[in-house]
Design an enzyme around this catalytic site. Structure first.
Site, PDB file in Angstrom:
ATOM      1  N   ARG A 141      51.288   8.871 -68.924  1.00 39.07           N
ATOM      2  CA  ARG A 141      50.083   7.876 -68.180  1.00 39.07           C
ATOM      3  C   ARG A 141      50.699   6.471 -68.316  1.00 39.07           C
ATOM      4  NH1 ARG A 141      46.582   6.281 -71.139  1.00 39.07           N
ATOM      5  NH2 ARG A 141      45.819   8.104 -71.900  1.00 39.07           N
ATOM      6  N   ASP A 183      48.201  -5.360 -46.777  1.00 39.80           N
ATOM      7  CA  ASP A 183      48.350  -3.689 -46.630  1.00 39.80           C
ATOM      8  C   ASP A 183      49.143  -3.561 -45.361  1.00 39.80           C
ATOM      9  OD1 ASP A 183      47.954  -1.043 -45.695  1.00 39.80           O
ATOM     10  OD2 ASP A 183      45.562  -0.875 -46.395  1.00 39.80           O
ATOM     11  N   LYS A 222      50.861   7.844 -45.933  1.00 38.12           N
ATOM     12  CA  LYS A 222      51.139   7.800 -44.585  1.00 38.12           C
ATOM     13  C   LYS A 222      52.677   7.701 -44.133  1.00 38.12           C
ATOM     14  CE  LYS A 222      46.666   7.597 -44.763  1.00 38.12           C
ATOM     15  NZ  LYS A 222      45.875   6.299 -44.725  1.00 38.12           N
ATOM     16  N   TYR A 236      40.923  -1.033 -43.306  1.00 42.31           N
ATOM     17  CA  TYR A 236      40.791   0.364 -43.269  1.00 42.31           C
ATOM     18  C   TYR A 236      39.300   0.423 -44.042  1.00 42.31           C
ATOM     19  CZ  TYR A 236      41.382   4.937 -45.430  1.00 42.31           C
ATOM     20  OH  TYR A 236      41.101   6.271 -45.803  1.00 42.31           O
TER      21      TYR A 236
HETATM   22  C1  LIG Z   1      44.920   5.703 -45.525  1.00 40.97           C
HETATM   23  C2  LIG Z   1      44.813   4.060 -45.669  1.00 40.97           C
HETATM   24  C3  LIG Z   1      44.437   3.687 -46.751  1.00 40.97           C
HETATM   25  C4  LIG Z   1      43.779   4.348 -48.007  1.00 40.97           C
HETATM   26  O1  LIG Z   1      44.734   5.196 -48.771  1.00 40.97           O
HETATM   27  P1  LIG Z   1      44.500   6.692 -49.376  1.00 40.97           P
HETATM   28  O2  LIG Z   1      46.069   7.250 -49.720  1.00 40.97           O
HETATM   29  O3  LIG Z   1      43.859   7.426 -48.266  1.00 40.97           O
HETATM   30  O4  LIG Z   1      43.792   6.338 -50.679  1.00 40.97           O
HETATM   31  C5  LIG Z   1      44.404   2.266 -47.020  1.00 40.97           C
HETATM   32  N1  LIG Z   1      44.746   1.474 -46.034  1.00 40.97           N
HETATM   33  C6  LIG Z   1      45.297   2.008 -44.736  1.00 40.97           C
HETATM   34  C7  LIG Z   1      45.623   1.136 -43.647  1.00 40.97           C
HETATM   35  C8  LIG Z   1      45.276   3.401 -44.614  1.00 40.97           C
HETATM   36  O5  LIG Z   1      45.607   3.933 -43.571  1.00 40.97           O
END
Ligand SMILES: *Cc1c(COP(=O)(O)O)cnc(C)c1O
Length: 384
Positions: free
Chosen positions: A53, A177, A202, A105
């Site tokens: 962890r 982000d 992604k 998001y």
């Molecule tokens: C998918 C996504 C998230 C969240 O991420 P997870 O891995 O699904 O928890 C946050 N911001 C953006 C722009 C995303 O496309």
């Protein structure tokens, strides 16, 4: 093999940083350290790891790799993008305030409003495409300005340099982000961002086969505090998921080049199509922030949103596609197509969608790296 210098090119660092051959066997691919604990030689004497962890060698490799790609000093990774945002919230205390973009998001405002607000954190949402709105919303207790650029699914941009200058003057940090662009096309730290967040699920993973998140740090204080949150709260990325992302970033440069090339041609095809009312893509000269896109991004990426005119039209298109996969998520090698109003943005409600201009007729496409002719033929038949 030695670790390349930080001045080496992007693809070189993507392939080599954190991917040094295994010192005990010479294995070229990094081992997956599937272990919870580590043998200690004597009381208090470890080889740098005591419990997974707190730390794991496969995770260390990925954290070094991602820090290098974003130009940060550390990159603690978490079990998902949302776990990373949760870890960011763990750096705050009751009474602290975040100024956030009003088009994030969908999971982020859900976490902020329905979980973190219960712990006394405060949130103000503004349209950050105009940085003056950020200036007006900052208070004495504001810790972070949280933005996403380009936004999902309307592809609105926020000027990272302008927002960073405003936030820094008022003593707050900027979190960006960067999931849609990946560090290959946009490096927010260069424009003043303090922390870069990604859903590694992604483009960084790139193959739709794992979940993860990261917070790339620029200060020692952030790195230490987030390492502590990893250990204390425990929402860490597993060694196997770390290995998948390390494997994914090796091809990030070539994938992003193809995503971008196909994205541009696809956007142009859709723009000319008589059934498509509007195309949202930062690479089109008709995009209201095209000039900003050219300034802070080195490519336009693969995310395209189209207005089909009605829910019925959107439904028909989504039902007719054969090669494109209908589903949530984005950034994989395969083309994914989705309906933001009923999928990613269902949680913000009809009023919330109306406020940001998200309609029932919108369809979002994450253009994959299949042969472009096949993708266009599929959309042509589905729209026709
Ligand atoms: C998918 C996504 C998230 C969240 O991420 P997870 O891995 O699904 O928890 C946050 N911001 C953006 C722009 C995303 O496309």
């Amino acid at each position: 093999m030695t670790t390349p210098k930080s001045t080496a090119g992007f693809a070189t660092r993507a392939i080599h940083v954190g991917n040094e051959a295994d010192p005990s066997t010479g294995a070229v691919a990094p081992p997956i350290f599937a272990t919870s604990t580590y043998a200690q030689e004597e009381l208090g004497k470890t080889k740098g790891y005591d419990y997974s962890r707190a730390g794991n060698p496969t995770r260390t490799r990925l954290e070094q790799n991602l820090a290098s790609l974003e130009g940060g000093i550390a990159a603690p990774v978490f079990a998902s993008g949302m776990a990373a945002v949760g870890a960011l919230c763990h750096l705050m205390k009751a009474g602290d305030h975040i100024v956030a973009s009003d088009n994030l998001y969908g999971g982020v405002p859900r976490l902020f409003n329905q979980v973190m607000a219960n712990f006394g954190l405060q949130f103000t949402y503004v349209d950050t495409t105009d940085p003056r709105n950020v200036e007006r919303a900052i208070r004495k207790n504001t810790r972070y300005v949280y933005i996403e650029t380009p936004t999902n699914p309307l592809m609105g941009l926020t000027d990272i340099a302008a927002v960073s200058a405003i936030a820094h003057k008022r003593g707050c940090e900027v979190v960006v982000d960067n999931t849609f662009m990946s560090p290959y096309f946009q490096q927010p730290i260069k424009f003043g961002a303090d922390i870069v967040m990604h859903s590694t699920t992604k483009f960084l993973n790139g193959h739709s086969d794992g979940l993860g998140g990261v917070l790339v740090c620029t200060t020692k204080e952030q790195a230490e505090q987030l390492a502590f949150v990893q250990k204390a709260a425990g929402a860490i990325m597993s060694p196997f998921e770390c290995w998948l992302v390390l494997r994914g970033t090796k091809t990030l440069a070539v994938r992003m080049k193809q995503h971008d090339e196909s994205g541009r041609v696809m956007a142009d095809f859709l723009r000319r199509h008589r059934k498509v009312k509007q195309v949202f893509y930062p690479g089109l000269k008709s995009h209201p922030q095209y000039e900003l896109a050219c300034r802070q991004m080195s490519g336009f990426g693969a995310m395209i949103t189209i207005e089909t005119g009605s829910l019925a039209n959107a439904k028909r298109l989504l039902k007719r596609v054969r090669l494109c996969t209908m589903g949530e998520s984005l950034g994989g090698v395969e083309t994914l197509i989705s309906h933001p109003a009923s999928m990613t943005h269902a949680a913000i409600g009809a009023a919330g969608r109306k406020a940001i201009g998200l309609t029932d007729g919108m369809v979002r496409i994450s253009v994959g790296i299949e042969d472009l002719g096949d993708l266009i033929a599929d959309l042509e038949q589905a729209l026709g």
